[in-house]
Enzyme design. Structure first.
Site, PDB file in Angstrom:
ATOM      1  CE  LYS A  91      47.499  35.970  34.608  1.00 24.85           C
ATOM      2  NZ  LYS A  91      47.547  36.780  33.374  1.00 24.85           N
ATOM      3  CD  GLU A 113      52.522  30.888  38.710  1.00 24.88           C
ATOM      4  OE1 GLU A 113      52.412  30.545  39.911  1.00 24.88           O
ATOM      5  OE2 GLU A 113      51.543  31.145  37.984  1.00 24.88           O
ATOM      6  CB  SER A 379      41.861  38.611  29.280  1.00 26.46           C
ATOM      7  OG  SER A 379      42.850  38.912  28.308  1.00 26.46           O
TER       8      SER A 379
END
Ligand code: PLP
Length: 400
Positions: A91, A113, A379
């Site tokens: 991310k 968010e 990930s």
């Protein structure tokens, strides 16, 4: 001419995508749409972005040949190690890109968010780095479940707003962030965490994550003497690590694409987050996509042990690729993911995020030739999920 799987000039991927937004946001979404490509393709932006990816995030992330897992599955398995990035997941790639974009657009306030808190932590991190005001919207249920990430965000200087509408989870946090954006359209930049939201966000996020497949290309060339794999495998929530993994191979038909969504307790159990299997066309958070909804269009809550895959929709690029047959989407249930997480840990010494463990579990459902080159994206790292792993371990039948 063959249809492209990338966004068209109207912001659509086949029938999916678009920008379904309230009138008051039109100006800022349009401003973003008009300027994002010019900015992110400028030399100046690229230099700053890549310097931070290298020295701050720690890129390139390794492409690791997993020898014992390769033997077990009868293929040549490489793991793309996004778990080794600063803050522990992919991310941060996107958060860095978007905050640089926000600065160049003259914005002074950042909102985001978050569900599990991973995107919130990534955003709070880059805001600390860039000295920007940061406000994070997070469902109250998630604030309680993910207390450590809330403390991390606060330590980084972000203000965390617990959201008390609806189920008080990710979907409600998105709605609240959009509401905040409507009240402060001039100075605020909304850093969206996945390939979702109104156009141009899905395209912007995919481009920010495309560094993953850009690296896979030269890393495979170095290790295998050819720059493409036979299979790409990734887990899919909103779709950002998957989009980054496949970006440079989307139109390369030699490469098979397999995505793992969260089946929860089973796709027909009523407790699932398998949006591509169970969703129907609808509009959520500004975009037309496959959404889990009741026949009269009420959004249904998503269920999975994996907080990062806990979203009732899925990005428009992936909806289109799945319905056109370009990607194969498997639903992986909670117990299969837990098992796969332990398997990778015991076989390679890598504790994956429970999200990434869904991708590992997909290996069991595929049949390979021994020479097949398989690249699977890990990930994120699993430190945040130790409680979940330990709690569910006793439910596993054999293996451990
Ligand atoms: C957030 C998250 C995901 C799911 O998001 P995508 O946008 O689908 O990639 C997957 N893995 C990890 C580790 C995450 O933090």
């Amino acid at each position: 001419m063959k249809e492209s799987f990338f966004v068209n000039k109207n912001g659509f991927y086949g029938e999916f995508g678009g920008a379904y937004i309230p009138e008051i946001l039109y100006k800022c979404v349009d401003e973003l749409k008009q300027s994002y490509l010019n900015i992110i393709e400028s030399e100046n932006f690229k230099q700053e972005y890549h310097a931070l990816l290298k020295d701050y995030v720690g890129r390139p992330s390794p492409l690791y040949y997993a020898k014992r897992m390769s033997q077990r599955y009868g293929c040549q398995l490489y793991l793309k190690r996004e778990d080794l990035n600063h803050t522990g997941a992919h991310k941060i790639n996107n958060a860095i890109g978007q905050i640089l974009l926000a600065k160049k657009m003259g914005k002074t306030r950042i909102i985001a968010e978050t569900g599990a808190g991973q995107h919130g932590v990534a955003t709070a991190t880059v805001c600390a780095l860039m000295n920007m005001e940061c406000e994070i919207f997070m469902g109250k249920t998630d604030v309680q479940r993910q207390h450590v990430n809330v403390e991390r965000m606060r330590m980084l200087g972000a203000k965390v707003h617990p959201v008390t509408t609806g189920n008080m989870t990710l979907s409600d946090a998105c709605s609240e962030a959009i509401r905040d954006w409507c009240s402060h359209p001039d100075n605020t930049f909304y850093i969206v965490g996945s390939t979702m939201g109104p156009h141009p966000y899905p395209d912007l996020v995919a481009r920010m994550q495309s560094v993953i497949s850009e690296e896979i290309k030269w890393q495979l060339e170095e290790k295998e003497g050819r720059n493409y794999p036979d299979y790409l495998i990734a887990c899919i929530g909103g779709g950002s690590n998957a989009a980054g993994t496949i970006y440079h191979y989307v139109d390369d038909e030699r490469v098979k694409i397999v995505l793992a969504e969260a089946g929860g307790q089973g796709i027909n159990s009523g407790y699932t987050a398998a949006t591509i299997h169970k969703g129907s066309v609808g509009i959520l958070h500004g975009s037309k996509m496959l959404v889990m909804q009741t026949p009269d269009g009420q959004i249904e809550e998503a269920f999975t042990i994996s907080a990062g895959l806990d979203y009732p929709g899925v990005g428009p690029m992936h909806c289109n690729m799945a319905v056109k047959g370009r990607s194969k989407v498997l639903a992986i249930n909670d117990d299969e993911a837990i098992k796969a997480g332990f398997e990778l840990t015991r076989t390679e010494g890598i504790i994956p995020a429970i999200e990434s463990a869904h991708a590992i579990a997909a290996l069991k459902k595929l049949t390979f030739n021994p020479s097949d080159i398989v690249v699977l994206t890990v990930s994120g790292r699993g430190d945040k999920d130790l409680d979940t792993y330990l709690k569910h371990k006793e439910n596993l039948s054999s293996n451990e």
